[in-house]
Design an enzyme around this catalytic site. Structure first.
Site, PDB file in Angstrom:
ATOM      1  N   MET A 194     -62.286 -22.006   3.824  1.00 13.22           N
ATOM      2  CA  MET A 194     -61.836 -20.757   3.209  1.00 13.22           C
ATOM      3  C   MET A 194     -62.834 -20.295   2.159  1.00 13.22           C
ATOM      4  SD  MET A 194     -58.031 -19.868   1.844  1.00 13.22           S
ATOM      5  CE  MET A 194     -57.895 -21.231   0.724  1.00 13.22           C
ATOM      6  N   CYS A 195     -63.131 -21.117   1.174  1.00 21.03           N
ATOM      7  CA  CYS A 195     -64.164 -20.882   0.163  1.00 21.03           C
ATOM      8  C   CYS A 195     -63.819 -19.729  -0.784  1.00 21.03           C
ATOM      9  CB  CYS A 195     -65.530 -20.631   0.778  1.00 21.03           C
ATOM     10  SG  CYS A 195     -66.145 -22.015   1.755  1.00 21.03           S
TER      11      CYS A 195
END
Length: 302
Positions: free
Chosen positions: A1-2
């Site tokens: 996701m980051c």
């Protein structure tokens, strides 16, 4: 996701607060990437200095004591280079009043196993594995002044959880790139860059994007043109933030699969993966707040 948080400070009066502002933004995106994190800060006294090149090396232990590294560099560089080596958190910074290429050559000869994660006259890059706010605290982010800051909290998808695989990737002088998403054809593009003589430090797909942008800039593209060309070559879903010594650029993939939100005032431009990371910035109530359009490159210059 980051998670991504980036800040460019137009108002010099805000620059003493760069680290504290970026730290508060970063705190709100931790749950998007708990594996590891990275930082890039620009024009931060004590980390970089005018007229000197600075290399950021991955890790605080380079296999030799700091004093021995400095002694070796003093023997290879001109007498007036004033080389210095210091450890900041989990990062080793090497500076000298010489060109970046000469400093890289000296470091490679002294520390052949070292991984250079940042280079230039204006930027210091720091990254490690662990909780992002622990990494920020270990490096002293909150107290850092500066003109720009870039941070990334990583949830690994395309490669292993390693410090070397963390973002940002800084592969040319003062150039940094962070990425939320995935490039589906990165292996093909990597092979093409390898044939051109490009050397890679990791198996991360984001490094391929950074190397591609650096290659386009070297060929004469502007930053905007380099990112437009990236959009024509790379497949996948992504939000990218790219910084240079005096500019910041943001682009999303053509279907805007990955989130991004921008706040712009006369004093700053800020970008984050979620609005909550922008909510405590000064003057946010009167900022122009918007989501970048799909496939459009946005650039700002100090």
């Amino acid at each position: 996701m980051c998670g991504i948080a980036a800040l460019q400070l137009r108002n010099p009066l805000l620059r003493p607060r760069m680290g504290s502002l970026l730290s508060s933004m970063m705190c709100q995106i931790v749950d998007r990437g708990p594996d590891s994190a990275g930082l890039a800060v620009y024009n931060t006294p004590g980390l970089v200095s005018e007229g000197a090149s600075t290399l950021s090396l991955l890790g605080k232990d380079q296999g030799l004591p700091v004093a021995e590294i400095q002694l070796a560099l003093d023997g290879m560089l001109p007498p007036d280079a004033a080389a210095s080596v210091r450890v900041v958190g989990d990062t080793t910074l090497v500076s000298a009043a010489v060109g970046t290429d000469l400093l890289v050559k000296a470091v490679r000869e002294t520390l052949p196993e070292a991984t250079i994660i940042g280079r230039g006259e204006h930027v210091a890059v720091m990254k490690s594995v662990g909780h992002p706010m622990d990494i920020a605290a270990e490096h002293g982010l909150e107290a850092m002044p500066g003109s720009q800051g870039l941070s990334h909290t990583r949830m690994a998808t395309e490669s292993a959880v390693t410090a070397g695989g963390s973002h940002p990737f800084s592969v040319a002088d003062d150039l940094c790139l962070v990425h939320n998403g995935s490039f589906s054809n990165h292996a093909t593009i990597r092979r093409g860059l390898l044939r051109e003589g490009v050397v890679f430090d990791s198996d991360n797909d984001t490094e391929v994007g950074a190397r591609y942008v650096a290659s386009r800039l070297q060929q004469g593209d502007t930053l905007e043109e380099a990112l437009v060309n990236l959009g024509k070559v790379f497949d996948g879903f992504y939000t990218l933030v790219v910084t240079t010594a005096d500019s910041m650029a943001i682009v999303r993939d053509p279907i805007a699969c990955k989130p991004a939100i921008i706040a712009e005032t006369d004093d700053y431009v800020a970008m984050a993966s979620e609005y909550r990371a922008l909510a405590s910035l000064p003057g946010i109530e009167s900022a122009r707040i918007f989501e970048p359009e799909p496939g459009k490159v946005y650039t700002w210059t100090l």
